[in-house]
Scaffold this motif. Sequence first.
Motif, PDB file in Angstrom:
ATOM      1  N   ALA A  93       0.812  -1.219   0.000  1.00 18.67           N
ATOM      2  CA  ALA A  93       0.000   0.000   0.000  1.00 18.67           C
ATOM      3  C   ALA A  93       0.849   1.274   0.000  1.00 18.67           C
ATOM      4  N   ASP A  94       1.891   1.326   0.827  1.00 20.97           N
ATOM      5  CA  ASP A  94       2.701   2.555   0.914  1.00 20.97           C
ATOM      6  C   ASP A  94       3.380   2.863  -0.417  1.00 20.97           C
TER       7      ASP A  94
ATOM      8  N   ASP B 115       9.179   4.367   3.125  1.00 19.10           N
ATOM      9  CA  ASP B 115       9.162   3.379   4.183  1.00 19.10           C
ATOM     10  C   ASP B 115       7.999   2.413   3.908  1.00 19.10           C
ATOM     11  N   LEU B 116       8.290   1.146   3.761  1.00 13.56           N
ATOM     12  CA  LEU B 116       7.247   0.163   3.489  1.00 13.56           C
ATOM     13  C   LEU B 116       6.796  -0.437   4.823  1.00 13.56           C
ATOM     14  N   ARG B 117       5.580  -0.052   5.239  1.00 11.22           N
ATOM     15  CA  ARG B 117       5.146  -0.394   6.594  1.00 11.22           C
ATOM     16  C   ARG B 117       4.376  -1.708   6.697  1.00 11.22           C
ATOM     17  N   THR B 118       4.206  -2.372   5.547  1.00  8.63           N
ATOM     18  CA  THR B 118       3.649  -3.725   5.610  1.00  8.63           C
ATOM     19  C   THR B 118       4.558  -4.637   4.791  1.00  8.63           C
ATOM     20  N   LYS B 119       4.527  -5.913   5.141  1.00  4.25           N
ATOM     21  CA  LYS B 119       5.400  -6.863   4.437  1.00  4.25           C
ATOM     22  C   LYS B 119       4.630  -8.139   4.115  1.00  4.25           C
ATOM     23  N   HIS B 120       4.706  -8.533   2.859  1.00  2.00           N
ATOM     24  CA  HIS B 120       4.049  -9.774   2.418  1.00  2.00           C
ATOM     25  C   HIS B 120       4.705 -10.984   3.092  1.00  2.00           C
TER      26      HIS B 120
END
Lengths: 265, 320
Positions: B73-74, B181-186
């Motif tokens: 999303a980010d 900044d990628l605040r979610t991770k698959h």
Amino acid sequence: MKILVPVKQVAVLDEDFELRDDGKDVDVDFLDYELNEWDDFAWEAALQLQEQHGDVIEIVPMTVGPEEASDSLLKCLGKGGERAIRVWHESLQDSDPAVIARVIAKVAQREQADMVFAGTLASDHGYSQTGVSVAAELNWAKAAVVSKVNISPNASCIQVNRELEGGLEESIEVQCPAVLTIQLGINEPRYASLRGIKQAKAKPIEVLSHTDLGLQDSDVGIAGSRSRVRRMVMPAKGQAELIEGSVVEQAARLADIVKQLRGGV
Amino acid sequence: MNSILVIAEQRRGELMPSSLECIGAAVELKSSNNSTVIVAIIAANASEFVSQLSLEGVDEVITIVSPVAHFQADFSEAAALSLINDRQPSLVLAPHSVDAWGYIPALATTGNYGIASDVFAIRYEDGNLIATRAAYAEKLHQELEFPSYATTVLTVRGNTFKVIEQSGNPVVSDFAAPAVDLRTKHIEYIEPEGGGEVDITQAELMLSIGRGIAEEDNVEQFAELADNMGFTLGCSRPIADNGWLPKYRQVGQSGKTVANCQVYIAMGISGSVQHMAGMKHVANIIAVNTDPEASIFSIARYGVVADIFDIAEELETHFE
């Protein structure tokens, strides 16, 4: 750890209804209200986390709406939580989801909430915008359409499942603080006990206006909205051929139709 | 020059078909809006989608290379924001999909754009954008306008706009998105539970049950009826959520689309948008419901306003 759960009192149309004089919405006299189904699941998710982890988790329901909307908060408080927040002022009338999100974000800041659990969408207008807009207002991480939550209090990240199209799910890690939009079926919402419903009436509902939250008139209502209703229109009615008669006659005709259509396959 | 930007989506290396419908909508609008159509694709292997997106009427395809293989999303939000800043489109279209729900509303908030979701008609009147979407559980439609916004983002309802078959010859370019900044991770995908021999996407005859059956004990009666009629049993979401029938029998957006169905009998299903997304294309829909106002009647060919148990019982006598 505090979880804020914004809920919506959704409007259900009466069988016969009229539009307002300006034609931009339905006359409120022809609307009934109920708690949005998705929000019932979001509140249940918060209740279950609190039961799992005890008092380290505080859960607070809130809504944006006039006094009648307190019914939805009471419905939540009947199941748990100690207090609720309702935000309203007449200038909030006709606000779009972007404005509602702005208000919710201000409440989250005021409450120093660590998480927001919102419903994925609401059954009346189906915007599916509010929760994710709250995340943007707060500059928090977000995950939409969450079908499973795994949280340890005060952990720096949580693990959730997102429900994608066609029954596929995706497991992801989300940094806290975060907004989750909760999907139907994540749990089985409980019914409030009679004792719970009675106790809820004694729990405080704090009433705030947008100005209490530091918002101006220009931030809310039509002025603050990212879309504006031009008019409401009646959709062209579908042309289902109604099968009339007694149940016996209806079923007989239905059986004929099915047999005829089935023959063609 | 004014432009319409389409943000196409992919998942696991496959272009999402709804992206092509958005391109169809954009090309339909370009003459009335006197604009160019730009299609952007965000993916780790973005260049692999260029030929599929090079359709007649598309002026430019932009590849945005993502640092991660899956929707994030980010990144999607930041990439779209940066591209919109660069190109200043007046209109941005994205599918009304689960991934879009996860970042488009945030994009509109951060970028200060107009926004509307689940739109099924788009037009210009005197140069002003007007989008139509449903309200009050589909019983009314609302026309929205977006005065004072230079850019408006719309998510577009599936199976609404025509896909363009003819290929074209657009300019292809690459756009470098800013690092964020990628605040979610698959972590992983979880496949839906398989139905063994039951595959409702292949079924030609379906009988589906919904909330109207009221109790789990009533499922059996309809399962037998479907069997006797030679129909495959399906259901709407609440039945699967309650565990009364397995998920692989669920019809709808989060279930399955009954792609090969010729006759669909909906019993006790009021017809939510999500359910109808999986079956409204069926040529012969027969709806049985006690509520004459149920949305399902608006897409049905035949309607029976009656108690589903009464009808089921009578119907049994015709299919023994």
